[in-house]
Design an enzyme around this catalytic site. Structure first.
Site, PDB file in Angstrom:
ATOM      1  N   HIS A   1      49.956  40.743  37.147  1.00  0.00           N
ATOM      2  CA  HIS A   1      50.318  40.813  38.564  1.00  0.00           C
ATOM      3  C   HIS A   1      49.028  40.907  39.363  1.00  0.00           C
ATOM      4  O   HIS A   1      48.227  41.825  39.158  1.00  0.00           O
ATOM      5  CB  HIS A   1      51.204  42.023  38.859  1.00  0.00           C
ATOM      6  CG  HIS A   1      51.622  42.095  40.297  1.00  0.00           C
ATOM      7  ND1 HIS A   1      52.794  41.541  40.766  1.00  0.00           N
ATOM      8  CD2 HIS A   1      50.999  42.627  41.386  1.00  0.00           C
ATOM      9  CE1 HIS A   1      52.892  41.743  42.069  1.00  0.00           C
ATOM     10  NE2 HIS A   1      51.813  42.398  42.476  1.00  0.00           N
ATOM     11  N   CYS A   2      48.819  39.974  40.270  1.00  0.00           N
ATOM     12  CA  CYS A   2      47.587  39.923  41.063  1.00  0.00           C
ATOM     13  C   CYS A   2      47.865  40.510  42.446  1.00  0.00           C
ATOM     14  O   CYS A   2      48.671  39.967  43.211  1.00  0.00           O
ATOM     15  CB  CYS A   2      47.093  38.486  41.188  1.00  0.00           C
ATOM     16  SG  CYS A   2      45.581  38.322  42.180  1.00  0.00           S
TER      17      CYS A   2
END
Length: 349
Positions: free
Chosen positions: A181-182
């Site tokens: 997850h960025c």
């Protein structure tokens, strides 16, 4: 001026040291960061009001444990500051030094390209596992029976987990071929947007590198035109000394302070993201996700598994013989990134 240079040097050393420590201890359960942080929290908590502690915890939870657009806004702000400084000062100096308009237009072209990939990373569905799609998604990848096992259900989504998928606690969904997850794009990176994320990283590196080269070239020409390399100065003892490297650096800091800071920031961003881009390029070549890379080395996310008695399926003993289980050759691996495998939907008669 030397005091200013000393402080700047200390700042650079501290930042580089932090990056080194993060890379060295990433994924480990006990790190100097956690020990130091826990000690600081205990000391500060003794004299900090309860309402302030709760507010701080809420802010940290909101930033790093819930989806929010804060880092997107920060990204746009930093990018805007850099391009404003480049357009306001560097562009004019470069034109005075006969730099071609073609060369000066490259950063703006890269900005447009980067913005397109940035938008696609934010808006494109990464490959959410849904009740409607799960039957087909289960057929895309075989289970390696090491990191991914058949018949395992996600307790949150109440769905059978396809191979290479993972539940993202921030997005509250299972993602096919989950990478990570960025926070910078406020989205998961999965099967359907990994190609955009990789191109986004490369375009940001190209932007930072190109502006840094143009800025460095401008500063070099400024030094050569000023004749500083052949100049001399009188030191504090009244003796004449030739202008050396440190004298030139001091002159540049005094003459172009904002440009120098921008150049330092760009060099820092370039090397940081270049390393990250190379890491993800390597993963693409061997058909592995960062989630699988960490798990194959026995690491697991403490937020997802806060106890040391986490599910043994999520924390396997490293087995190097199956590390590249999904690799099918460099060309086919890259093809899978840019043309993701699709599930086969059976038509009802």
């Amino acid at each position: 001026m030397m005091d200013f240079l000393t402080l700047f040097a200390i700042y650079v050393v501290v930042v580089l040291t932090c990056i080194f420590l993060v890379c060295k201890y990433s994924g480990q359960q006990q790190t100097p960061f956690s020990v130091f942080f826990n000690c600081v929290v205990k000391v500060v908590a003794s004299f900090t009001p309860t309402w302030l502690q709760k507010f701080t915890q809420w802010c940290l939870h909101r930033l790093f444990h819930q989806r929010n657009n804060m880092f997107i806004y920060l990204h746009i702000l930093l990018e805007g500051v850099v391009y404003a400084e480049f357009s306001y000062e560097v562009f004019g100096f470069c034109r005075d030094m006969d730099t071609t308009l073609t060369s000066l237009s490259v950063p703006y072209i890269l900005l447009v390209i980067k913005t397109c990939f940035f938008y696609l990373c934010i808006k494109r569905d990464p490959g959410t596992v849904t009740k409607k799609k799960v039957a087909g998604q289960l057929q895309i990848y075989p289970y390696d029976r090491r990191l991914f096992h058949p018949g395992v259900s996600c307790p949150t989504c109440q769905l059978i987990k396809p191979a290479r998928s993972k539940h993202c606690r921030l997005c509250d969904r299972c993602v096919q071929r989950f990478d990570h997850h960025c926070v910078w794009v406020n989205n998961c990176i999965g099967a359907q947007n990994t190609r955009y994320f990789l191109l986004y990283l490369c375009s940001v590196c190209a932007m930072a590198g190109d502006i840094a080269v143009l800025t460095g070239d401008m500063l070099l020409h400024a030094v050569l035109r000023s004749g500083l390399l052949a100049a001399s100065y009188v030191d504090e003892y009244g003796q004449q000394q030739p202008a050396g490297f440190m004298f030139v650096v001091q002159h540049l800091f005094l003459t172009f302070p904002r440009i120098i800071f921008m150049l330092g920031f760009l060099v820092f961003v370039f090397f940081l993201l270049a390393g990250y881009a190379l890491f993800h390029s390597y993963l693409a070549l061997v058909n592995q996700t960062s989630n699988e890379w960490y798990k194959s080395r026995g690491y697991f996310c403490q937020h997802c598994h806060p106890t040391t008695t986490a599910d043994h399926l999520c924390n396997p003993v490293p087995d190097h013989s199956k590390r590249y289980y999904y690799s099918r050759g460099i060309l086919r691996n890259l093809g899978e990134i840019f043309f993701p495998l699709k599930s086969v939907q059976k038509k009802d008669n």
